[in-house]
Structure formats: C-alpha cells, structure tokens
Design a protein around this motif. Sequence first.
Motif, PDB file in Angstrom:
ATOM      1  N   ARG A 397       0.828  -1.198   0.000  1.00 38.28           N
ATOM      2  CA  ARG A 397       0.000   0.000   0.000  1.00 38.28           C
ATOM      3  C   ARG A 397       0.867   1.255   0.000  1.00 38.28           C
ATOM      4  NH1 ARG A 397      -2.906  -3.947  -0.335  1.00 38.28           N
ATOM      5  NH2 ARG A 397      -5.038  -4.145   0.485  1.00 38.28           N
ATOM      6  N   SER A 425     -11.939   3.418   2.944  1.00 37.39           N
ATOM      7  CA  SER A 425     -11.622   2.509   4.044  1.00 37.39           C
ATOM      8  C   SER A 425     -10.216   1.941   3.937  1.00 37.39           C
ATOM      9  CB  SER A 425     -12.645   1.367   4.072  1.00 37.39           C
ATOM     10  OG  SER A 425     -12.550   0.603   2.886  1.00 37.39           O
ATOM     11  N   THR A 427      -9.177   0.110   1.353  1.00 37.15           N
ATOM     12  CA  THR A 427      -9.178  -1.132   0.561  1.00 37.15           C
ATOM     13  C   THR A 427      -8.586  -0.852  -0.821  1.00 37.15           C
ATOM     14  OG1 THR A 427     -11.148  -1.916   1.731  1.00 37.15           O
ATOM     15  CG2 THR A 427     -10.609  -2.982  -0.375  1.00 37.15           C
ATOM     16  N   ARG A 429      -8.238  -0.832  -4.615  1.00 36.27           N
ATOM     17  CA  ARG A 429      -9.122  -0.923  -5.767  1.00 36.27           C
ATOM     18  C   ARG A 429      -8.344  -1.115  -7.079  1.00 36.27           C
ATOM     19  NH1 ARG A 429     -13.539   3.477  -6.178  1.00 36.27           N
ATOM     20  NH2 ARG A 429     -14.385   1.819  -7.494  1.00 36.27           N
TER      21      ARG A 429
END
Length: 451
Positions: A397, A425, A427, A429
Amino acid sequence: MQFLQFWISKRNKDVSSPASTPPGADTRTDAALLDAVAGAIALQRLASPLDALGSRVNATTEDGLRQVAVIGKHTAAVADRADAMNGHATRQAEMAQAAIEHMARLESRLGEVEMRAKELSGAMAELLGFVATVETRIKGIGSVAHAIRDIAANTNMLALNATIEAAHAGAAGKGFGVIANEIRTLSHQTVDATTRVDDQNDEIGRNVASMVEAVRRVEDFVGRMQTSMDACLEDARVARPCVEEGGALAANLRGESQNIVRDVAAVQDSLAALQDGSASQAREAETLAIHARQVSETSESQLAAVGRLRFAAHERARCAVEVLVRDAGISAMERRPVETALRNAMSQGLFELLYVTDAKGRQIVDNVGQVSTIYGDTGLGKDWSQRPWFRHPAERRKTYVSDFYRSAATDAYCLTVSAPILDASGTLRGVLGADVDLGRLVEMARMHWTD
C-alpha cells in the motif's frame, strides 16, 4: 500544474530544514545530482547515435570489404582471361607471321611449278615434233618396203621366165636355170623379209599412234594443270595481302592485350590498396564502436548508480503520481473517466505512458501516452499481477519507484512510478502506473531550481 506546485512547496520545506543540516546543503546536493544525471543523459544521447554510427560504418566497411573481395575475384578472373587472351594473341601473331612466310614460300614454289609446267609443255611440244618426224619416217619405210616387194615380185617373175627359158635351152641352159632358181629363191626371201618389215612397220605405226595420243593427253593434262596452277598462284597473290593484314591485326591485338594486362594489373594494385584501406577503416570503425559502447555503458552505469541514490527527482516523480492517483476521475475506476484523467495528466509533459489496473492486476484502460509499447497493442485486459511495479503497491500500500532503465520503445532513460488506488476505508481498488521520461523530469527539476 499540481506536481510543480508540490515541488515548490517541497523546496520551501527543504530550505526550512533543521539547523543541524547546513542551509542549502540538500539543494546543492540535488542540484549536483541533477547536473550529473543531465550530463549522463546528454552523454548517453551522444553515445547512442555514435554507437549506431560506428555500427553502421563498421557494417558499411565490412560490406565494402566484401564488395572489394568480390571485385577482386572478378578482377583476378579478368586478369586470368586477359593473360589467356594475351597468350592467344601472341600465338595468333606467331601463326600469322608463319602464315605470311608460308604464303611467300608457296607463292615462290607455285612460280617454280608454273615455270616447270611451261618447260614440260615445251618439251611435250618438242616430243610431238619428234613423234611426227618418226611417223613420217615410218611412212617412208613403208613406201620403201612396198617398192622392194614390187621389185621382188618382178624379180620372181623374171626368175620364173628365166627358168622356163633355161628348160627350153636344154643342157645349154642348165646352169642358167640354176641361177634363175637361186634368184627366184632370193626373191621369195626378199618378199618374206619385206612382209615382216611391213608387219613391224605397222606395229611401230600403231605404237607411235598410241604414243602420240598419250602425249596429247599428257599435253592436255599439263595445260589444265598449268591453268590450275595459274589460278592457285593468283589466289596466293590475292591472299597474301589479306594474310599480311591479318598478321598486322594480330600484332595490334597482341599489343592491346598487353595493355589490358597492364591495366588489369594496375586495377588489382588499386584494389589491393583499397582493401588495405578498407581493412584499416574497418578496424578504426570497430574501435569507434567499442569506444561508443564503452561510453554508453559508462553513462548507463552512471545513471544506474545515481538512480539508486533516490534523490529529489525520484521524490518529485513519486509526488506527481501520488497527486494524480487522488484525482476524482482515477478514483472512479471506470474506463472513460480514468482515461480522461490520464490524458489530462499527459498534458503536463512529464509522463511517457500512463495505465491503470484493477486490484488483481488486470489493466482496465487503454495505454495513454506518447509512445507505442513493444507488445504492440493498447494493453487493455493485460495481466500485470506478477510485475514488481504492481506487486509492491498492491502488497505494501505504498508508492513504488523503480531504478532508472532504458525504454525499449524510445531508447531513452525512464523510471516507473506506481501508486495504490485506495477507497475511503483503505481497501485496494487498483494500481496506477506511470512511465516517466528521466530527461524531461531532470529538465523540469533543473528549471525549478534556477527559478
């Protein structure tokens, strides 16, 4: 542009760094690194065409050497043929000279034969005269033989009459009868002798007639032979200038063939010199190509070494991508808005190629950029899940910045920056990938430092 605004704010932060760091030290370091990178890029840009030029010169020189070798082979073949032609011309000149000499001797001998034929013709005419004389004499002998035969007949008749008269005389004429009988016998012998003479004379006459006919045939043959010899002599006289002219042409051909041999030898010498020069040029071209490759490899090594330092240029590229990844069009993760946002980002002039994948590494848009890819399509639907530029931001990330590398499409130095696309959030994508032209990045950064 957002990333330039970021660079300005970044520079202000760098200037207000802690007091433990000398003021302007990072600025000077980044500027020096930018100068080093710019110099390495310029050197690489010079080295690449120099390398290509050296390769082309080497290839051209090698091709020239091959052509010179081919020409040399053909010239050697021409030289061999020229030597052979020179040999043939020399032989032809010798044969022509021999033919001229033979023609001269033939003409002389034909003249001698003509003279002998004329002498033979005169001898045959003289022989015919002698034969005519003999024939006349034979006819005279025949006349004499006929006269002797007539005399013998008359003598025989007189002897017969004398015998008759001796018989009438009786004993007184007995002796005269014996003489008459002897005369009669002699006349018979004379008749026999003249008969044999006539027979011999007739035989001699027939032989003389045959000899005359044979002499006339010989004379006719000699006449025809003389006519043929005259024709041969005339042909020889006519042919002699032609043979002499052929001899002169053969001599000229010999001289020309010798000139050709000399010219071909000169061409061979020139080709040998050209081949030596081309070989030297090939060695120099190879040396040039080696030096060009060394320069290119040195500049590439220098860029790779500088690239591992992760100086301010990397930071600015990373920040530019992180600003772009927060664009609303990118966050939508729909093909049309994403492509629109990428095209708008391309107008900034920094990026070479932009692309976006989903969370599994599948590309969801066409490539947006100024160059074509080596795989030959738009990239839509390709799976990049195993590439480092996807795996690093997907797993950690965090933004990924590669080392410098040379683009297969443009041969220019680039770096790839990729950042994760996250929802509210956190997450994953997808991943935004950007290929950044190092030259443009350095040029824009140096312009920023001079402002």
